[in-house]
Write a protein that holds these residues in place. Structure first.
Motif, PDB file in Angstrom:
ATOM      1  N   ALA A 104       0.787  -1.105  -0.134  1.00 10.94           N
ATOM      2  CA  ALA A 104       0.078   0.005   0.098  1.00 10.94           C
ATOM      3  C   ALA A 104       0.810   1.219  -0.076  1.00 10.94           C
ATOM      4  O   ALA A 104       1.733   1.201   0.745  1.00 10.94           O
ATOM      5  CB  ALA A 104      -0.698   0.016   1.161  1.00 10.94           C
ATOM      6  N   VAL A 105       0.573   2.134  -1.057  1.00  2.00           N
ATOM      7  CA  VAL A 105       1.264   3.400  -0.918  1.00  2.00           C
ATOM      8  C   VAL A 105       0.505   4.784  -0.589  1.00  2.00           C
ATOM      9  O   VAL A 105      -0.493   4.777  -0.836  1.00  2.00           O
ATOM     10  CB  VAL A 105       1.923   3.583  -2.483  1.00  2.00           C
ATOM     11  N   GLU A 106       1.335   5.432   0.260  1.00  2.00           N
ATOM     12  CA  GLU A 106       0.871   6.708   0.691  1.00  2.00           C
ATOM     13  C   GLU A 106       1.961   7.790   0.342  1.00  2.00           C
ATOM     14  O   GLU A 106       2.824   7.803   0.672  1.00  2.00           O
ATOM     15  CB  GLU A 106       0.529   6.847   2.263  1.00  2.00           C
ATOM     16  N   ALA A 107       1.673   8.711  -0.621  1.00  2.00           N
ATOM     17  CA  ALA A 107       2.301   9.511  -1.200  1.00  2.00           C
ATOM     18  C   ALA A 107       1.823  10.720  -1.771  1.00  2.00           C
ATOM     19  O   ALA A 107       0.723  10.806  -2.215  1.00  2.00           O
ATOM     20  CB  ALA A 107       3.135   9.095  -2.326  1.00  2.00           C
ATOM     21  N   ASP A 108       2.309  11.896  -1.454  1.00  2.00           N
ATOM     22  CA  ASP A 108       1.891  13.232  -2.041  1.00  2.00           C
ATOM     23  C   ASP A 108       2.964  13.906  -2.356  1.00  2.00           C
ATOM     24  O   ASP A 108       3.689  14.752  -1.601  1.00  2.00           O
ATOM     25  CB  ASP A 108       1.086  14.049  -0.858  1.00  2.00           C
ATOM     26  N   LEU A 109       3.479  13.922  -3.601  1.00  2.00           N
ATOM     27  CA  LEU A 109       5.023  14.527  -4.077  1.00  2.00           C
ATOM     28  C   LEU A 109       4.591  15.388  -5.281  1.00  2.00           C
ATOM     29  O   LEU A 109       3.817  15.294  -6.077  1.00  2.00           O
ATOM     30  CB  LEU A 109       5.972  13.604  -4.450  1.00  2.00           C
ATOM     31  N   ASP A 110       5.334  16.749  -5.121  1.00  2.00           N
ATOM     32  CA  ASP A 110       5.614  17.501  -6.472  1.00  2.00           C
ATOM     33  C   ASP A 110       7.061  17.882  -6.631  1.00  2.00           C
ATOM     34  O   ASP A 110       7.903  17.998  -5.845  1.00  2.00           O
ATOM     35  CB  ASP A 110       5.074  18.960  -5.995  1.00  2.00           C
ATOM     36  N   VAL A 111       7.324  17.123  -8.103  1.00  2.00           N
ATOM     37  CA  VAL A 111       8.777  17.083  -8.587  1.00  2.00           C
ATOM     38  C   VAL A 111       8.752  17.757  -9.912  1.00  2.00           C
ATOM     39  O   VAL A 111       7.969  17.927 -10.395  1.00  2.00           O
ATOM     40  CB  VAL A 111       9.196  15.714  -8.451  1.00  2.00           C
ATOM     41  N   GLU A 112      10.077  18.055 -10.290  1.00  2.82           N
ATOM     42  CA  GLU A 112      10.371  18.445 -11.605  1.00  2.82           C
ATOM     43  C   GLU A 112      11.047  17.395 -12.493  1.00  2.82           C
ATOM     44  O   GLU A 112      11.987  17.053 -11.748  1.00  2.82           O
ATOM     45  CB  GLU A 112      10.861  19.645 -11.522  1.00  2.82           C
ATOM     46  N   VAL A 113      10.360  17.082 -13.666  1.00  5.09           N
ATOM     47  CA  VAL A 113      11.382  16.145 -14.369  1.00  5.09           C
ATOM     48  C   VAL A 113      11.137  16.729 -15.705  1.00  5.09           C
ATOM     49  O   VAL A 113      10.427  17.183 -16.435  1.00  5.09           O
ATOM     50  CB  VAL A 113      10.275  14.743 -14.397  1.00  5.09           C
ATOM     51  N   ASP A 114      12.475  17.058 -16.215  1.00  5.90           N
ATOM     52  CA  ASP A 114      12.922  17.734 -17.487  1.00  5.90           C
ATOM     53  C   ASP A 114      11.966  19.021 -17.607  1.00  5.90           C
ATOM     54  O   ASP A 114      11.392  19.164 -18.620  1.00  5.90           O
ATOM     55  CB  ASP A 114      12.405  16.638 -18.530  1.00  5.90           C
ATOM     56  N   GLY A 115      11.966  19.830 -16.659  1.00  4.94           N
ATOM     57  CA  GLY A 115      11.346  21.209 -16.574  1.00  4.94           C
ATOM     58  C   GLY A 115      10.028  20.953 -16.562  1.00  4.94           C
ATOM     59  O   GLY A 115       9.205  22.099 -16.436  1.00  4.94           O
ATOM     60  N   HIS A 116       9.392  19.879 -16.285  1.00  7.42           N
ATOM     61  CA  HIS A 116       7.764  19.772 -16.273  1.00  7.42           C
ATOM     62  C   HIS A 116       7.570  19.370 -14.699  1.00  7.42           C
ATOM     63  O   HIS A 116       8.081  18.665 -14.126  1.00  7.42           O
ATOM     64  CB  HIS A 116       7.273  18.702 -16.986  1.00  7.42           C
TER      65      HIS A 116
END
Length: 123
Positions: free
Chosen positions: A18-30
């Motif tokens: 079971a996964v609990e996650a709340d992330l904001d990341v940047e990938v290739d400028g997006h």
């Protein structure tokens, strides 16, 4: 290094994750948002080109990712502006169209790209 088959054998008798996650990341400028709830992880990107770029840059083959996810009961959903466009893993129902397009064992959401193109980003 273990092969994917050896890894899957090791995971075979383990309980589902079971996964609990709340992330904001940047990938290739997006900007990419990753939200996990129980057995589904949603990766939300701002555009269809960003989704394709992310898909093409996966560090593993789609078949291997699908098998590993299914073996632990997880599904990854790719969304564009909050609209699901594809799924891979345990709850995905792979389509013949996805295989012909070279995406492998992926469930495509047929109306997803059109709805994503028409949906405005909130916020």
């Amino acid at each position: 290094m273990e092969t994917v088959a050896e890894l899957l054998d090791a995971l075979d008798d383990r309980p589902s994750l079971a996964v609990e996650a709340d992330l904001d990341v940047e990938v290739d400028g997006h900007g990419v948002t990753v939200v996990g709830y129980d057995d589904v992880v949603t990766v939300d990107v701002p555009s269809l080109p960003a989704a394709l770029s992310l898909w093409r840059r996966l560090p593993v083959e789609t078949m291997d990712a699908a098998a590993a996810l299914a073996s632990v009961g997880l599904t990854v959903e790719l969304a564009v502006r909050g609209v699901p466009v594809a799924r891979v893993g345990d709850a995905a129902d792979p389509s013949a169209v996805a295989r012909r397009l070279g995406f492998g064992p992926v469930e495509l959401v047929p109306e997803g790209p059109l709805l994503a193109a028409l949906t405005r980003r909130r916020g």
